[in-house]
Scaffold this motif. Structure first.
Motif, PDB file in Angstrom:
ATOM      1  N   ASN A 194      74.955  34.099  79.638  1.00  0.00           N
ATOM      2  CA  ASN A 194      75.513  33.799  80.617  1.00  0.00           C
ATOM      3  C   ASN A 194      74.107  33.927  81.791  1.00  0.00           C
ATOM      4  OD1 ASN A 194      76.599  31.501  82.536  1.00  0.00           O
ATOM      5  ND2 ASN A 194      77.315  33.133  83.716  1.00  0.00           N
ATOM      6  N   TYR A 195      72.806  33.418  81.085  1.00  0.00           N
ATOM      7  CA  TYR A 195      72.105  34.014  81.888  1.00  0.00           C
ATOM      8  C   TYR A 195      70.612  32.848  81.570  1.00  0.00           C
ATOM      9  CZ  TYR A 195      69.126  35.995  78.733  1.00  0.00           C
ATOM     10  OH  TYR A 195      68.670  36.498  77.470  1.00  0.00           O
ATOM     11  N   TYR A 196      70.005  32.454  82.734  1.00  0.00           N
ATOM     12  CA  TYR A 196      68.717  32.034  82.307  1.00  0.00           C
ATOM     13  C   TYR A 196      67.304  32.560  83.277  1.00  0.00           C
ATOM     14  CZ  TYR A 196      69.499  29.770  86.200  1.00  0.00           C
ATOM     15  OH  TYR A 196      69.661  29.814  87.744  1.00  0.00           O
ATOM     16  N   ILE A 197      66.308  32.728  83.247  1.00  0.00           N
ATOM     17  CA  ILE A 197      64.755  32.555  83.202  1.00  0.00           C
ATOM     18  C   ILE A 197      64.231  31.973  84.496  1.00  0.00           C
ATOM     19  CG2 ILE A 197      62.995  33.530  82.489  1.00  0.00           C
ATOM     20  CD1 ILE A 197      65.155  35.702  81.316  1.00  0.00           C
ATOM     21  N   LYS A 198      64.120  32.445  85.356  1.00  0.00           N
ATOM     22  CA  LYS A 198      63.082  31.771  86.897  1.00  0.00           C
ATOM     23  C   LYS A 198      62.493  32.615  86.955  1.00  0.00           C
ATOM     24  CE  LYS A 198      63.748  30.187  91.225  1.00  0.00           C
ATOM     25  NZ  LYS A 198      64.506  29.461  91.670  1.00  0.00           N
ATOM     26  N   ALA A 199      60.768  31.967  86.866  1.00  0.00           N
ATOM     27  CA  ALA A 199      59.440  32.270  86.952  1.00  0.00           C
ATOM     28  C   ALA A 199      58.724  31.709  88.111  1.00  0.00           C
ATOM     29  CB  ALA A 199      59.380  32.364  85.511  1.00  0.00           C
ATOM     30  N   LYS A 200      57.376  32.353  88.645  1.00  0.00           N
ATOM     31  CA  LYS A 200      56.853  31.682  89.408  1.00  0.00           C
ATOM     32  C   LYS A 200      54.922  32.477  88.646  1.00  0.00           C
ATOM     33  CE  LYS A 200      56.941  32.995  93.495  1.00  0.00           C
ATOM     34  NZ  LYS A 200      56.885  33.317  94.857  1.00  0.00           N
ATOM     35  N   PHE A 201      54.535  31.230  88.867  1.00  0.00           N
ATOM     36  CA  PHE A 201      53.504  30.992  87.782  1.00  0.00           C
ATOM     37  C   PHE A 201      52.270  31.081  89.309  1.00  0.00           C
ATOM     38  CE2 PHE A 201      56.591  28.899  85.121  1.00  0.00           C
ATOM     39  CZ  PHE A 201      56.673  29.855  84.378  1.00  0.00           C
ATOM     40  N   LYS A 202      51.033  31.264  88.754  1.00  0.00           N
ATOM     41  CA  LYS A 202      49.419  31.075  88.904  1.00  0.00           C
ATOM     42  C   LYS A 202      49.511  30.547  88.284  1.00  0.00           C
ATOM     43  CE  LYS A 202      46.332  34.405  89.963  1.00  0.00           C
ATOM     44  NZ  LYS A 202      46.098  35.394  90.018  1.00  0.00           N
ATOM     45  N   LEU A 203      48.025  29.315  88.603  1.00  0.00           N
ATOM     46  CA  LEU A 203      47.192  28.581  88.110  1.00  0.00           C
ATOM     47  C   LEU A 203      46.696  27.796  88.684  1.00  0.00           C
ATOM     48  CD1 LEU A 203      48.721  25.090  86.699  1.00  0.00           C
ATOM     49  CD2 LEU A 203      50.349  26.943  87.643  1.00  0.00           C
ATOM     50  N   LYS A 204      45.668  27.111  87.812  1.00  0.00           N
ATOM     51  CA  LYS A 204      44.527  25.897  88.818  1.00  0.00           C
ATOM     52  C   LYS A 204      43.895  25.258  87.948  1.00  0.00           C
ATOM     53  CE  LYS A 204      41.806  30.042  90.109  1.00  0.00           C
ATOM     54  NZ  LYS A 204      40.530  31.142  90.129  1.00  0.00           N
ATOM     55  N   LYS A 205      43.433  23.849  88.944  1.00  0.00           N
ATOM     56  CA  LYS A 205      43.475  22.400  88.064  1.00  0.00           C
ATOM     57  C   LYS A 205      42.128  22.628  87.562  1.00  0.00           C
ATOM     58  CE  LYS A 205      44.317  18.251  88.791  1.00  0.00           C
ATOM     59  NZ  LYS A 205      44.966  17.274  87.565  1.00  0.00           N
ATOM     60  N   MET A 206      41.859  22.162  86.523  1.00  0.00           N
ATOM     61  CA  MET A 206      40.300  22.166  85.317  1.00  0.00           C
ATOM     62  C   MET A 206      39.648  20.827  86.189  1.00  0.00           C
ATOM     63  SD  MET A 206      41.729  24.017  81.989  1.00  0.00           S
ATOM     64  CE  MET A 206      42.629  21.995  81.187  1.00  0.00           C
ATOM     65  N   PHE A 207      38.766  21.041  85.729  1.00  0.00           N
ATOM     66  CA  PHE A 207      37.355  19.892  86.056  1.00  0.00           C
ATOM     67  C   PHE A 207      37.747  18.691  85.425  1.00  0.00           C
ATOM     68  CE2 PHE A 207      33.932  17.857  85.739  1.00  0.00           C
ATOM     69  CZ  PHE A 207      32.924  17.304  86.340  1.00  0.00           C
ATOM     70  N   PHE A 208      38.896  18.566  84.200  1.00  0.00           N
ATOM     71  CA  PHE A 208      39.121  17.101  83.597  1.00  0.00           C
ATOM     72  C   PHE A 208      40.543  16.718  83.631  1.00  0.00           C
ATOM     73  CE2 PHE A 208      34.898  18.697  80.885  1.00  0.00           C
ATOM     74  CZ  PHE A 208      34.559  17.676  81.287  1.00  0.00           C
ATOM     75  N   GLY A 209      41.340  17.376  84.759  1.00  0.00           N
ATOM     76  CA  GLY A 209      42.159  16.581  84.569  1.00  0.00           C
ATOM     77  C   GLY A 209      43.651  17.531  84.598  1.00  0.00           C
ATOM     78  N   ASP A 210      43.167  18.524  83.733  1.00  0.00           N
ATOM     79  CA  ASP A 210      44.746  19.131  83.020  1.00  0.00           C
ATOM     80  C   ASP A 210      44.825  20.483  84.214  1.00  0.00           C
ATOM     81  OD1 ASP A 210      47.199  19.210  81.964  1.00  0.00           O
ATOM     82  OD2 ASP A 210      45.866  19.447  79.933  1.00  0.00           O
ATOM     83  N   TYR A 211      45.305  22.100  83.438  1.00  0.00           N
ATOM     84  CA  TYR A 211      45.696  23.128  84.403  1.00  0.00           C
ATOM     85  C   TYR A 211      45.350  23.242  83.437  1.00  0.00           C
ATOM     86  CZ  TYR A 211      48.351  19.703  87.931  1.00  0.00           C
ATOM     87  OH  TYR A 211      48.350  18.613  88.973  1.00  0.00           O
ATOM     88  N   SER A 212      45.308  25.399  83.465  1.00  0.00           N
ATOM     89  CA  SER A 212      44.519  26.668  83.166  1.00  0.00           C
ATOM     90  C   SER A 212      45.501  27.179  82.988  1.00  0.00           C
ATOM     91  CB  SER A 212      43.946  27.625  84.131  1.00  0.00           C
ATOM     92  OG  SER A 212      44.277  27.478  85.356  1.00  0.00           O
ATOM     93  N   ILE A 213      45.802  27.928  81.541  1.00  0.00           N
ATOM     94  CA  ILE A 213      46.823  28.519  81.339  1.00  0.00           C
ATOM     95  C   ILE A 213      47.117  29.339  82.846  1.00  0.00           C
ATOM     96  CG2 ILE A 213      47.312  30.604  79.909  1.00  0.00           C
ATOM     97  CD1 ILE A 213      45.923  28.652  78.404  1.00  0.00           C
ATOM     98  N   ALA A 214      48.830  29.193  82.681  1.00  0.00           N
ATOM     99  CA  ALA A 214      48.677  29.550  83.778  1.00  0.00           C
ATOM    100  C   ALA A 214      49.574  31.036  83.843  1.00  0.00           C
ATOM    101  CB  ALA A 214      50.585  29.351  83.971  1.00  0.00           C
ATOM    102  N   LYS A 215      49.739  32.193  84.851  1.00  0.00           N
ATOM    103  CA  LYS A 215      49.477  34.149  84.353  1.00  0.00           C
ATOM    104  C   LYS A 215      50.661  33.569  84.969  1.00  0.00           C
ATOM    105  CE  LYS A 215      45.327  35.050  85.099  1.00  0.00           C
ATOM    106  NZ  LYS A 215      44.318  34.792  83.862  1.00  0.00           N
ATOM    107  N   VAL A 216      51.827  33.958  84.691  1.00  0.00           N
ATOM    108  CA  VAL A 216      53.366  34.524  84.896  1.00  0.00           C
ATOM    109  C   VAL A 216      53.282  36.124  86.544  1.00  0.00           C
ATOM    110  CG1 VAL A 216      55.328  35.580  84.431  1.00  0.00           C
ATOM    111  CG2 VAL A 216      54.731  34.322  82.947  1.00  0.00           C
ATOM    112  N   ILE A 217      52.931  35.557  87.724  1.00  0.00           N
ATOM    113  CA  ILE A 217      53.244  36.790  88.772  1.00  0.00           C
ATOM    114  C   ILE A 217      54.601  37.125  88.392  1.00  0.00           C
ATOM    115  CG2 ILE A 217      53.345  36.677  91.359  1.00  0.00           C
ATOM    116  CD1 ILE A 217      51.732  34.151  91.498  1.00  0.00           C
ATOM    117  N   ALA A 218      55.721  36.702  88.644  1.00  0.00           N
ATOM    118  CA  ALA A 218      57.105  37.644  88.590  1.00  0.00           C
ATOM    119  C   ALA A 218      58.463  36.702  88.212  1.00  0.00           C
ATOM    120  CB  ALA A 218      58.011  37.170  90.231  1.00  0.00           C
ATOM    121  N   PHE A 219      59.165  36.897  87.663  1.00  0.00           N
ATOM    122  CA  PHE A 219      60.181  37.147  87.095  1.00  0.00           C
ATOM    123  C   PHE A 219      61.398  37.134  86.790  1.00  0.00           C
ATOM    124  CE2 PHE A 219      58.984  39.707  83.481  1.00  0.00           C
ATOM    125  CZ  PHE A 219      59.777  39.746  82.735  1.00  0.00           C
TER     126      PHE A 219
END
Length: 133
Positions: A97-122
């Protein structure tokens, strides 16, 4: 021998193009996302096969976000972060009876996608995880 060198050169050029497409950032603006994790058992329905293959070669994994109102449906994280966000089978998580909630940090890439996300907290949250097949 010339054919082998040509093939190696073409593969290197292809990998270099993919590297620039999936690693060149458009700005230093940081995007913060706070969401619970959606656990997809079978992950074959997306149309980003090229990026998925590139990230798999670099040992990065896709994480689905449970927040359906956001524009970002999934992120790529490194294997260590993935192991923290998916600590065991989602079916065992249902039993416990649990699940994970997380906070991510990422940046926008030049060709429209997003960078690899870093987990700040979970955190582990009491409740039923969102499991999709």
């Amino acid at each position: 021998m010339n054919i082998f060198i040509s093939i190696c050169g073409m593969l290197f050029l292809f990998f270099l193009v993919l590297f620039f497409k999936y690693r060149v950032l458009s700005s230093n603006t940081v995007i913060i996302i706070d969401s619970s994790i959606q656990y997809k058992i079978v992950d074959i329905e997306q149309k980003d096969y090229l990026r998925y293959s590139f990230e798999s070669l670099n040992k990065n994994k896709r994480v689905w976000l449970d927040d359906s109102s956001g524009t970002i449906k999934w992120l790529y994280v490194n294997k260590a972060d993935f192991d923290r966000l998916w600590p065991e089978s989602p079916f065992k998580m249902v039993e416990k009876n649990y699940y994970i909630k997380a906070k991510f940090k990422l940046k926008k890439m030049f060709f429209g996608d997003y960078s690899i996300a870093k987990v700040i907290a979970f955190e582990k949250v009491t409740g039923r995880p969102n499991i999709k097949k």
